[in-house]
Scaffold this active site. Sequence first.
Site, PDB file in Angstrom:
ATOM      1  N   GLU A  81       0.819  -1.230   0.000  1.00 20.55           N
ATOM      2  CA  GLU A  81       0.000   0.000   0.000  1.00 20.55           C
ATOM      3  C   GLU A  81       0.845   1.268   0.000  1.00 20.55           C
ATOM      4  O   GLU A  81       0.550   2.228  -0.716  1.00 20.55           O
ATOM      5  CB  GLU A  81      -0.963   0.012   1.181  1.00 20.55           C
ATOM      6  N   HIS A 107      -9.549  -4.580  10.852  1.00 17.95           N
ATOM      7  CA  HIS A 107     -10.218  -4.434   9.564  1.00 17.95           C
ATOM      8  C   HIS A 107     -11.473  -3.564   9.633  1.00 17.95           C
ATOM      9  O   HIS A 107     -12.252  -3.541   8.692  1.00 17.95           O
ATOM     10  CB  HIS A 107     -10.625  -5.815   9.025  1.00 17.95           C
TER      11      HIS A 107
END
Lengths: 334, 365
Positions: free
Chosen positions: A68, A137
Site C-alpha cells: 500500500e 479491519h
Amino acid sequence: MSAATATTTRQIQFREALREAMSEEMRRDPRVFLMGEEVAQYQGAYKVSQGMLEEFGPRRIIDTPISENGFAGLGIGAAMMGLRPIIEFMSWSFSLVAADQILNNAPKMLYMSGGQFGCPIVFRGNDGAGGQLGSTHSWAVEGLFSNVPGLRIAIPSTPYDAKGLLKTAIRCDDPVFFLESERMLGNKGPVPEEEYLIPFGVADIKRAGADCTIVSFGRPVHFCLEAAEKLAAEGIECEVIDGRTIRPLDIDTIIESVKKTGYCVVVDQSWPFGSVASEVAAQVYERAMDYLDNRVYRVCSDDVPAPYSKALEQAMLPHAGKIIEAVKKAMYLA
Amino acid sequence: MTMTDPKTALQPVDRVEPRTRLKWLRDMMLIREFELRTMQAYQEAKIGGFCHVYIGQEACAVGCIAAANPDDPVITAYRDHGHALARGMEPRYAMAEMFGKSGGCAKGKGGSMHFFDQRTHFYGGHAIVGGQTPLGVGLAFATRYENEVLEQGAKRITLCFLGDGALNQGALHEAMNLASVLELPCLFIVENNRYSMGTAIERGTAMAHDLSTKAAAYGMPYYQADGMDVCAVYNVMKRVIDRARAEQAPAFVEIKTYRYKGHSMSDPQKYRSKDEVAEYEANDPIRRLADALIASGDLDEKAFRALSQSVRDEVRDAIAWAEQSPEPDPAADLYRDVVREPFGPYGPTTPPEMCGHEPGAVAEE
Ligand SMILES: Cc1ncc(C[n+]2csc(CCOP(=O)(O)OP(=O)(O)O)c2C)c(N)n1
Ligand SMILES: [Mg+2]
C-alpha cells in the site's frame, strides 16, 4: 432527488455505480487509470472493477502487489506529473500502512512546492466496520483523516451519490479520499442513464422534517432514515441531512436546518473523541448557538476497539435504536 | 564496474568536451560556495529549521544529472540543495527559500528540505527518509504511461536519489519491487556517504559491505561509482541511463561518497574521526577535477581564480536578492496553494516567481 425524475433511471448496485463512474471518466480522459490489489485479473476483490480490465487493458487497470505504501506513493508521483490515478485500497483499514504517502505527500505537495506540483488523485475503498472483521479491519478513517488540511473526503450513502461524487472526485485537481462501505456495495438504488456530477460540499436532505435535525455521513445515513421513519410514527418529524462530503463540509445546510428545528443530533461511525461528529457539533455551536434549544447530541461508535462478536459489534456501532434515543433526549422527550 | 583508485588520475571521459568538464567544475564550485554561505547564513540565524549541506558529495548530483536528459525527472531526499542547483535552479530562489521569503522556489512554504522546480523537472526535496522512492517510481510510471497510453513524448528515465539510511526503510523495498514487477525506468541512486546521521552503515544495514545484494533481491542490475570523481560518476551513469532508457527498466546504483560536514547544522560528529574526514577532503572532487583540467591544459590557475570569483559573485548576488525578497504575508499567503480548486477558507494557487523565468536566465535588476 433528480434521480427520481429522470426518465431513464435504472436500479443498480452501489458497486455498479462506482464502476460506471470510473469507466465513464476513463473513456473521457486517457490520463485516468485504476491501480490496486486484485483490481484487474481477479476483477476486483469486491467486484467493483469487474470487466474493466477487458475494456481498458492492463496498462490502465493495474494489479499491484500488497504494498500500500508503495503503490499509494506511485500514484502520487504519477499525479505530480499530471496523470489522474484512482488508487483502490481493498479496505481503508489497510491505508494505515500508507500513512506517510497519503498524509504527508498527497495533501501537502502543492503547498510545500509553493503551488508547483498538485496531486489530482483519488484514493478509494471500503471504510467502516465490515461484518465481524475485528479491530484491524474495521477502521472508520474519517475521524483520523478529516484532521488533515489539503484533503477532500467524500462518503456517499447511495448508488446515485456514489456515482456523481466519484466522477467529481476523478475530475478534481486535488487529492480526494473516497470512502465506500463493503456493507453497502450490493445496495441497489436509482441511477439515471444520463451523465451527472454531484459537486462537493453540497449536502443532501434525505428526509425533510421540522422537529429535529439529524446529520450523518455514509452508511449511518440509512440508520438515521430508519430511526426517522420510526419516530414519524410517534409524530416526531426529523430532518435527515446526508453531508455527502466531510471536507468540504456543507455547514450552511446544517445550520439552516438547525435554525428551523432547534435540535441537532450528529451520527458518525468514527470514534467520539475528536470525531467528525465533534467537529459538526462545534461548528453548530459556533454558528447557531442562539437557535439551539438543547445541546447537540452525538451518536458515534463506542470508544472501544471494534470487537468481533456480532452482539458486541452491533452494540458498538451507531444504529437506529441509539439514534432514536438521542433524538428523544435532544427533544426532552426522554 | 570498478572504482578508480582515488589517488590516481580521474577516469577518462568518453566523448565529453573539455568545455563540458569545465561546466561540471563550475557547477560543483557553485554548489560548494552556495552551501558554505548557507552555513554562514544559518549561523547568523537567517535560516531556520533543519538544514543539511551536501559539501563533499557534489560530484554525485553533478555527474548523474550531466548524464541525464534535461527532461528526465529528478527526485531526492532532504539533502537537496546540490540536486536543485545541478538541475539549473538559480541560487537566488534556493537561498530565498531557506530565508523563508516569498521569492523562494516554494514561496517560503517548503524550506531547505523541500526544494521543487517544475521548470527543470525537479520533483523535490522530500524529508521523510525513503518517502521519495515510491514517488520516484510513480514518475517513472508516468513517463512510461505517457509513451505507451497517451502515445506522446520520448522515452525518459527517472533519477531517484536516496541516502544509505533509506536502504532500511520499507518504502524503498516496496518501491524497488514495484519498479521491477511493473518494469519502470526508475534509477535508484544511493549516495552512500557511510552514515545516516550518527549511524555508520555497518551498524544499521545488513550486507552493508555488498549492496549489490539489495539490487539482486529485486532482479535489478547493480552498478557502483566513485563519488569523489565526477568523471567516474558520469561514465557509469551514462551507461546506466542509456540502457535504462532503451530497455525502460529499473537499475540500482551505489555511489560511494562522503559528507565533510555534520549531518545537519547541529552535529558534534562524535561518531567519526577527524582523520577520516581529512582523508576524504584530501580527495576532494572539485580540487581533483580542477587539477586534471589544469594538467590537460584546459584550465590555468588564473582562469580557475576567475571561476572562483564568478561563483562567489553569483552566490553573493543570490543572498542579496534573497534578503530583499519580501517576507510572505500571512493575511494573503497562508491559505493559498493548499488546493488547486479553492473552497472554504482556501484561496487560489499561483506559481512561484521563479516559474516566470527560463531556468538559468534570471533577468538582472
Ligand atoms: C522516517 C524518518 N525517520 C527519521 C528521520 C530523521 N532523519 C533525517 S535524516 C536522517 C538520516 C538519513 O541518513 P541517509 O539516508 O544516509 O542520508 P544522508 O543524511 O546521509 O544524506 C534521519 C534519521 C526522518 N527524516 N524520516
Ligand atoms: Mg548517509
